[in-house]
Design a protein around this motif. Structure first.
Motif, PDB file in Angstrom:
ATOM      1  N   UNK A   1      72.651 122.333  -9.581  1.00 27.00           N
ATOM      2  CA  UNK A   1      71.526 121.649 -10.213  1.00 27.00           C
ATOM      3  C   UNK A   1      70.324 121.572  -9.286  1.00 27.00           C
ATOM      4  N   UNK A   2      70.560 121.396  -7.985  1.00 29.38           N
ATOM      5  CA  UNK A   2      69.441 121.395  -7.037  1.00 29.38           C
ATOM      6  C   UNK A   2      68.779 122.766  -7.012  1.00 29.38           C
ATOM      7  N   UNK A   3      69.576 123.826  -7.054  1.00 29.47           N
ATOM      8  CA  UNK A   3      69.022 125.183  -6.997  1.00 29.47           C
ATOM      9  C   UNK A   3      68.173 125.508  -8.217  1.00 29.47           C
ATOM     10  N   UNK A   4      68.426 124.866  -9.337  1.00 23.98           N
ATOM     11  CA  UNK A   4      67.565 125.065 -10.502  1.00 23.98           C
ATOM     12  C   UNK A   4      66.120 124.687 -10.185  1.00 23.98           C
ATOM     13  N   UNK A   5      65.925 123.837  -9.192  1.00 23.37           N
ATOM     14  CA  UNK A   5      64.598 123.302  -8.879  1.00 23.37           C
ATOM     15  C   UNK A   5      63.961 123.976  -7.674  1.00 23.37           C
ATOM     16  N   UNK A   6      64.576 125.037  -7.155  1.00 24.93           N
ATOM     17  CA  UNK A   6      64.176 125.541  -5.840  1.00 24.93           C
ATOM     18  C   UNK A   6      62.763 126.104  -5.797  1.00 24.93           C
ATOM     19  N   UNK A   7      62.178 126.451  -6.945  1.00 26.54           N
ATOM     20  CA  UNK A   7      60.815 127.006  -6.939  1.00 26.54           C
ATOM     21  C   UNK A   7      59.846 126.195  -7.792  1.00 26.54           C
ATOM     22  N   UNK A   8      60.146 124.942  -8.064  1.00 20.46           N
ATOM     23  CA  UNK A   8      59.264 124.173  -8.940  1.00 20.46           C
ATOM     24  C   UNK A   8      57.878 123.998  -8.338  1.00 20.46           C
ATOM     25  N   UNK A   9      57.769 124.093  -7.015  1.00 21.92           N
ATOM     26  CA  UNK A   9      56.457 123.972  -6.379  1.00 21.92           C
ATOM     27  C   UNK A   9      55.500 125.084  -6.749  1.00 21.92           C
TER      28      UNK A   9
ATOM     29  N   UNK B   1      49.144 133.816   1.426  1.00 25.61           N
ATOM     30  CA  UNK B   1      50.434 133.448   2.013  1.00 25.61           C
ATOM     31  C   UNK B   1      50.503 131.942   2.266  1.00 25.61           C
ATOM     32  N   UNK B   2      49.397 131.374   2.714  1.00 29.76           N
ATOM     33  CA  UNK B   2      49.353 129.931   2.951  1.00 29.76           C
ATOM     34  C   UNK B   2      49.512 129.165   1.642  1.00 29.76           C
ATOM     35  N   UNK B   3      48.879 129.667   0.586  1.00 31.12           N
ATOM     36  CA  UNK B   3      49.004 129.048  -0.730  1.00 31.12           C
ATOM     37  C   UNK B   3      50.449 129.114  -1.215  1.00 31.12           C
ATOM     38  N   UNK B   4      51.090 130.263  -1.008  1.00 30.01           N
ATOM     39  CA  UNK B   4      52.493 130.424  -1.382  1.00 30.01           C
ATOM     40  C   UNK B   4      53.383 129.439  -0.621  1.00 30.01           C
ATOM     41  N   UNK B   5      53.166 129.315   0.670  1.00 31.77           N
ATOM     42  CA  UNK B   5      53.998 128.447   1.495  1.00 31.77           C
ATOM     43  C   UNK B   5      53.845 126.972   1.123  1.00 31.77           C
ATOM     44  N   UNK B   6      52.706 126.628   0.533  1.00 31.86           N
ATOM     45  CA  UNK B   6      52.479 125.235   0.147  1.00 31.86           C
ATOM     46  C   UNK B   6      53.398 124.794  -0.982  1.00 31.86           C
ATOM     47  N   UNK B   7      54.099 125.728  -1.613  1.00 24.82           N
ATOM     48  CA  UNK B   7      54.974 125.379  -2.732  1.00 24.82           C
ATOM     49  C   UNK B   7      56.088 124.417  -2.318  1.00 24.82           C
ATOM     50  N   UNK B   8      56.539 124.493  -1.077  1.00 25.36           N
ATOM     51  CA  UNK B   8      57.676 123.666  -0.664  1.00 25.36           C
ATOM     52  C   UNK B   8      57.280 122.193  -0.577  1.00 25.36           C
ATOM     53  N   UNK B   9      56.099 121.928  -0.033  1.00 28.26           N
ATOM     54  CA  UNK B   9      55.600 120.556  -0.013  1.00 28.26           C
ATOM     55  C   UNK B   9      55.324 120.081  -1.437  1.00 28.26           C
ATOM     56  N   UNK B  10      54.818 120.986  -2.269  1.00 28.34           N
ATOM     57  CA  UNK B  10      54.556 120.629  -3.661  1.00 28.34           C
ATOM     58  C   UNK B  10      55.854 120.301  -4.391  1.00 28.34           C
ATOM     59  N   UNK B  11      56.908 121.066  -4.122  1.00 29.92           N
ATOM     60  CA  UNK B  11      58.200 120.797  -4.754  1.00 29.92           C
ATOM     61  C   UNK B  11      58.707 119.415  -4.354  1.00 29.92           C
ATOM     62  N   UNK B  12      58.566 119.093  -3.080  1.00 29.73           N
ATOM     63  CA  UNK B  12      58.971 117.776  -2.592  1.00 29.73           C
ATOM     64  C   UNK B  12      58.246 116.673  -3.353  1.00 29.73           C
ATOM     65  N   UNK B  13      56.936 116.820  -3.496  1.00 26.50           N
ATOM     66  CA  UNK B  13      56.140 115.789  -4.152  1.00 26.50           C
ATOM     67  C   UNK B  13      56.432 115.716  -5.646  1.00 26.50           C
TER      68      UNK B  13
END
Length: 215
Positions: free
Chosen positions: A79-87, A108-120
């Protein structure tokens, strides 16, 4: 709650173990309920992302099984992996679909920002803080070359499972030529083991692919 528990832990069902398993089942159900709207939003932004998420979650589940985790823990990993790219909801589609090697530094910087976005996003959806942390730390490399410099077992096992499962699924989906896709994925995972990816997770995924690959 980390999945990284010894595979040789004593058998039996003490009260604490039963309580932990109930907690994992509750967490898996919560992730399924609270995560579904995020997956749907990502699908609207990037059609086809739901299929990738489902496939990645299946590989995360299977890899967790191969590592010896119990069923509730494996359900949490799935279930966590379902959310791995929500950012990626916050990444323009033109950048998200571009191959990594073709992105300029700003992209590339915009792409990398997805992880912080997923967290939020996950926090805003009512997902527990520690799971939000798993999504953030998908960006970490096993060799310590990620954003926070975390390495090996300092990275949550859930994050390591998600990253490897994503690589596995993406490689299978994009494999071309005459070679079986499973063989291409096995080679790609092997090359990343110990660098980007956890070798134990890679070994678990390769065992799955070996069973499916033509001899």
């Amino acid at each position: 709650m980390s999945l990284d528990r010894p595979s040789d832990a004593p058998s039996g069902r003490p009260e604490g173990s039963a309580r932990r398993e109930r907690g994992d089942l509750d967490l898996a159900n919560l992730l399924r309920l609270h995560g579904a709207p995020l997956v749907e939003a990502l699908e609207r932004h990037l059609p086809g992302s739901r299929e990738h998420a489902q496939a990645t979650s299946s590989y995360a589940f299977a890899a967790a099984v191969g590592l010896g985790f119990d069923r509730p823990q494996c359900d949490v990993a799935r279930e966590a992996a379902m959310l791995h790219e929500i950012g990626l909801i916050y990444v323009p589609a033109a950048i998200a679909i571009k191959p990594a090697e073709e992105r300029d530094p700003t992209e590339a910087e915009t792409w990398d920002a997805q992880y912080q976005a997923a967290y939020q996003l996950a926090r805003g959806a009512g997902i527990p803080e520690h799971v939000c942390g798993w999504l953030l730390r998908i960006r970490e490399r096993y060799d310590g070359g990620g954003a926070e410099g975390l390495a090996a077992d300092r990275i949550p096992i859930e994050s390591r499972l998600m990253r490897a499962a994503c690589v596995c699924q993406a490689t299978l989906a994009t494999a071309t030529g005459d070679r079986p896709a499973a063989r291409v994925a096995i080679e790609g995972l092997s090359q990343r083991a110990g660098g980007e990816l956890d070798p134990r997770v890679v070994a678990s995924l390769i065992a799955i692919l070996e069973r499916a690959a033509p001899t």
